[in-house]
Write a protein that holds these residues in place. Structure first.
Motif, PDB file in Angstrom:
ATOM      1  N   GLU A  40       0.811  -1.214   0.000  1.00  0.00           N
ATOM      2  CA  GLU A  40       0.000   0.000   0.000  1.00  0.00           C
ATOM      3  C   GLU A  40       0.851   1.273   0.000  1.00  0.00           C
ATOM      4  O   GLU A  40       0.346   2.339  -0.329  1.00  0.00           O
ATOM      5  CB  GLU A  40      -0.976  -0.037   1.177  1.00  0.00           C
ATOM      6  CG  GLU A  40      -1.995  -1.160   0.994  1.00  0.00           C
ATOM      7  CD  GLU A  40      -3.071  -1.217   2.052  1.00  0.00           C
ATOM      8  OE1 GLU A  40      -2.856  -0.665   3.159  1.00  0.00           O
ATOM      9  OE2 GLU A  40      -4.133  -1.827   1.788  1.00  0.00           O
ATOM     10  N   PRO A  43       2.377   0.601  -4.424  1.00  0.00           N
ATOM     11  CA  PRO A  43       1.610  -0.405  -5.173  1.00  0.00           C
ATOM     12  C   PRO A  43       2.156  -0.680  -6.573  1.00  0.00           C
ATOM     13  O   PRO A  43       1.974  -1.784  -7.084  1.00  0.00           O
ATOM     14  CB  PRO A  43       0.196   0.194  -5.231  1.00  0.00           C
ATOM     15  CG  PRO A  43       0.379   1.651  -4.984  1.00  0.00           C
ATOM     16  CD  PRO A  43       1.536   1.761  -4.055  1.00  0.00           C
ATOM     17  N   TYR A  50      -7.302  -4.983  -6.425  1.00  0.00           N
ATOM     18  CA  TYR A  50      -7.990  -3.787  -5.960  1.00  0.00           C
ATOM     19  C   TYR A  50      -9.501  -4.013  -5.877  1.00  0.00           C
ATOM     20  O   TYR A  50     -10.076  -4.756  -6.672  1.00  0.00           O
ATOM     21  CB  TYR A  50      -7.774  -2.631  -6.938  1.00  0.00           C
ATOM     22  CG  TYR A  50      -6.346  -2.145  -7.065  1.00  0.00           C
ATOM     23  CD1 TYR A  50      -5.843  -1.177  -6.205  1.00  0.00           C
ATOM     24  CD2 TYR A  50      -5.513  -2.638  -8.071  1.00  0.00           C
ATOM     25  CE1 TYR A  50      -4.541  -0.711  -6.331  1.00  0.00           C
ATOM     26  CE2 TYR A  50      -4.203  -2.176  -8.207  1.00  0.00           C
ATOM     27  CZ  TYR A  50      -3.723  -1.218  -7.336  1.00  0.00           C
ATOM     28  OH  TYR A  50      -2.431  -0.754  -7.465  1.00  0.00           O
ATOM     29  N   GLU A  52     -11.032  -0.828  -5.531  1.00  0.00           N
ATOM     30  CA  GLU A  52     -11.210   0.438  -6.236  1.00  0.00           C
ATOM     31  C   GLU A  52      -9.842   1.094  -6.402  1.00  0.00           C
ATOM     32  O   GLU A  52      -8.919   0.863  -5.618  1.00  0.00           O
ATOM     33  CB  GLU A  52     -12.157   1.381  -5.492  1.00  0.00           C
ATOM     34  CG  GLU A  52     -11.629   1.884  -4.159  1.00  0.00           C
ATOM     35  CD  GLU A  52     -12.513   2.953  -3.554  1.00  0.00           C
ATOM     36  OE1 GLU A  52     -13.482   3.378  -4.224  1.00  0.00           O
ATOM     37  OE2 GLU A  52     -12.237   3.371  -2.413  1.00  0.00           O
ATOM     38  N   ARG A  53      -9.715   1.917  -7.432  1.00  0.00           N
ATOM     39  CA  ARG A  53      -8.479   2.686  -7.635  1.00  0.00           C
ATOM     40  C   ARG A  53      -8.779   3.874  -8.527  1.00  0.00           C
ATOM     41  O   ARG A  53      -9.431   3.765  -9.557  1.00  0.00           O
ATOM     42  CB  ARG A  53      -7.378   1.819  -8.238  1.00  0.00           C
ATOM     43  CG  ARG A  53      -7.768   1.062  -9.481  1.00  0.00           C
ATOM     44  CD  ARG A  53      -6.652   0.167  -9.970  1.00  0.00           C
ATOM     45  NE  ARG A  53      -7.162  -0.900 -10.813  1.00  0.00           N
ATOM     46  CZ  ARG A  53      -6.404  -1.722 -11.503  1.00  0.00           C
ATOM     47  NH1 ARG A  53      -5.097  -1.601 -11.458  1.00  0.00           N
ATOM     48  NH2 ARG A  53      -6.945  -2.682 -12.229  1.00  0.00           N
ATOM     49  N   SER A  54      -8.297   5.009  -8.074  1.00  0.00           N
ATOM     50  CA  SER A  54      -8.422   6.242  -8.838  1.00  0.00           C
ATOM     51  C   SER A  54      -7.205   7.090  -8.494  1.00  0.00           C
ATOM     52  O   SER A  54      -7.196   7.800  -7.490  1.00  0.00           O
ATOM     53  CB  SER A  54      -9.719   6.979  -8.488  1.00  0.00           C
ATOM     54  OG  SER A  54      -9.794   8.205  -9.175  1.00  0.00           O
ATOM     55  N   ASP A  57      -5.724   7.251  -4.904  1.00  0.00           N
ATOM     56  CA  ASP A  57      -6.771   6.762  -4.008  1.00  0.00           C
ATOM     57  C   ASP A  57      -7.136   5.341  -4.420  1.00  0.00           C
ATOM     58  O   ASP A  57      -7.594   5.108  -5.538  1.00  0.00           O
ATOM     59  CB  ASP A  57      -7.993   7.675  -4.094  1.00  0.00           C
ATOM     60  CG  ASP A  57      -9.051   7.289  -3.079  1.00  0.00           C
ATOM     61  OD1 ASP A  57      -8.692   6.738  -2.019  1.00  0.00           O
ATOM     62  OD2 ASP A  57     -10.242   7.514  -3.358  1.00  0.00           O
ATOM     63  N   PHE A  58      -6.937   4.385  -3.511  1.00  0.00           N
ATOM     64  CA  PHE A  58      -7.219   2.996  -3.865  1.00  0.00           C
ATOM     65  C   PHE A  58      -7.523   2.182  -2.612  1.00  0.00           C
ATOM     66  O   PHE A  58      -7.232   2.607  -1.489  1.00  0.00           O
ATOM     67  CB  PHE A  58      -6.027   2.379  -4.618  1.00  0.00           C
ATOM     68  CG  PHE A  58      -4.728   2.420  -3.869  1.00  0.00           C
ATOM     69  CD1 PHE A  58      -4.402   1.445  -2.928  1.00  0.00           C
ATOM     70  CD2 PHE A  58      -3.815   3.445  -4.102  1.00  0.00           C
ATOM     71  CE1 PHE A  58      -3.205   1.488  -2.228  1.00  0.00           C
ATOM     72  CE2 PHE A  58      -2.613   3.499  -3.405  1.00  0.00           C
ATOM     73  CZ  PHE A  58      -2.311   2.518  -2.466  1.00  0.00           C
ATOM     74  N   ASP A  59      -8.122   1.027  -2.826  1.00  0.00           N
ATOM     75  CA  ASP A  59      -8.380   0.059  -1.754  1.00  0.00           C
ATOM     76  C   ASP A  59      -7.987  -1.306  -2.295  1.00  0.00           C
ATOM     77  O   ASP A  59      -8.288  -1.632  -3.444  1.00  0.00           O
ATOM     78  CB  ASP A  59      -9.854   0.093  -1.351  1.00  0.00           C
ATOM     79  CG  ASP A  59     -10.105  -0.523   0.015  1.00  0.00           C
ATOM     80  OD1 ASP A  59      -9.136  -0.756   0.757  1.00  0.00           O
ATOM     81  OD2 ASP A  59     -11.283  -0.776   0.336  1.00  0.00           O
ATOM     82  N   THR A  60      -7.321  -2.101  -1.500  1.00  0.00           N
ATOM     83  CA  THR A  60      -6.772  -3.377  -1.971  1.00  0.00           C
ATOM     84  C   THR A  60      -7.367  -4.549  -1.199  1.00  0.00           C
ATOM     85  O   THR A  60      -7.864  -4.398  -0.086  1.00  0.00           O
ATOM     86  CB  THR A  60      -5.241  -3.408  -1.811  1.00  0.00           C
ATOM     87  OG1 THR A  60      -4.905  -3.487  -0.411  1.00  0.00           O
ATOM     88  CG2 THR A  60      -4.596  -2.165  -2.421  1.00  0.00           C
ATOM     89  N   GLU A 279     -11.863  -4.468 -11.158  1.00  0.00           N
ATOM     90  CA  GLU A 279     -11.997  -4.064  -9.772  1.00  0.00           C
ATOM     91  C   GLU A 279     -13.097  -4.911  -9.139  1.00  0.00           C
ATOM     92  O   GLU A 279     -14.204  -4.980  -9.657  1.00  0.00           O
ATOM     93  CB  GLU A 279     -12.339  -2.574  -9.648  1.00  0.00           C
ATOM     94  CG  GLU A 279     -11.216  -1.662 -10.086  1.00  0.00           C
ATOM     95  CD  GLU A 279     -11.583  -0.194  -9.972  1.00  0.00           C
ATOM     96  OE1 GLU A 279     -12.695   0.083  -9.472  1.00  0.00           O
ATOM     97  OE2 GLU A 279     -10.785   0.654 -10.388  1.00  0.00           O
TER      98      GLU A 279
END
Length: 284
Positions: A40, A43, A50, A52-54, A57-60, A279
């Motif tokens: 994190e 990455p 993931y 989400e990823r932008s 800004d992301f979540d894994t 995603e």
């Protein structure tokens, strides 16, 4: 009494309770925590999964190829060096000689839960064996109680039904007839046939840590892409524990003797691109 091999072939999955000791669980939790922090913070250095990823800004929910550098933690090699995972793998794959295929780590997303769609692995949606003989076996070592996996029991021994295939083609996570949630305790090991119809789901914040390892019987006639580039880097195998080194050498030897066709290479690259673009967020 039915052997583990026969139970695995019949059901397509098997849970071995309490495989890990409390000390092993704690060491592996710490290793996964260190790896997650690495992933994190940088990455781009890893093959990340993931929700989400932008941009920044992301979540894994996990990372692939954890025996490759810089993901590798010594505790991951110790799992295979311990011997019990390999012993069970030899039994269910019915071969004393095995080859490594790949290994990942899964954890819980922080903000956005995920719900994968129904599938058989490797894009081999038409593959089944009436006797339940596996081509690959998955081994999930659970570091917390885990009920993420949903399966359709026995689906590895038959064609998909029209309803199942329709959900698979639609990339749907909708409920399916006869689905079953597999519940594991911390320290359990789940073994699964790669061609069982399955999917996984995990809510954000639900503690999860799974060491996911895939192995094949050496004599298995399919596969042919388990000797990943990192295994062939100078000096890499020499730093691996002996059991891991042997499994990887077997993969390299087999692959060199059975090179992939252009069609297989193209198929594998397409699947990889599709997955990298995906995603796994929960569907509303």
């Amino acid at each position: 009494m039915e052997s583990n091999m026969l139970r695995f072939r019949r059901a397509g999955h098997l849970v071995i309770p309490d495989l890990l000791t409390r000390q092993q669980i704690e060491r592996l939790r710490a290793a996964v925590g260190r790896l997650r922090s690495q992933v994190e913070s940088t990455p781009a250095a890893f093959k990340v999964r993931y929700t989400e990823r932008s941009g920044a800004d992301f979540d894994t929910w996990g990372v692939e190829h954890v025996f490759a550098l810089p993901a590798y933690q010594d505790e991951f090699g110790e799992i295979l060096e311990d011997g019990r995972v390999v012993q069970h793998a030899r039994e269910v794959l019915d071969d004393d000689r095995l080859r490594f295929w790949r290994a990942h780590v899964y954890w819980e997303p922080r903000r956005v839960g995920y719900s994968l769609y129904w599938h058989r692995d490797y894009g081999e949606h038409d593959h089944y064996d009436p006797e339940g003989v596996p081509t690959h076996a998955h081994f999930n070592l659970c570091l917390w109680d885990d009920s993420s996996l949903r399966i359709v029991p026995g689906s590895h021994r038959r064609p998909l039904t029209p309803a199942e295939d329709a959900l698979r083609r639609a990339k749907s996570a909708d409920p399916i007839e006869n689905e079953q949630v597999i519940r594991c305790k911390a320290g359990d090991m789940l073994m699964m046939n790669a061609h069982l119809l399955h999917r996984a789901a995990c809510s954000a914040g639900t503690p999860r840590g799974v060491i996911h390892i895939e192995l094949q019987a050496y004599r298995e006639s399919t596969g042919g892409h388990g000797s990943w580039r990192y295994m062939r880097e100078p000096g890499f195998l020499s730093r691996m524990p002996p059991t891991v080194r042997e499994l990887m050498r077997n993969a390299i030897e087999w692959d060199d003797a059975h090179p992939l066709s252009l069609r297989e290479l193209t198929h594998g690259r397409r699947l990889s691109r599709e997955f990298e673009q995906h995603e796994a967020r929960e569907r509303s």
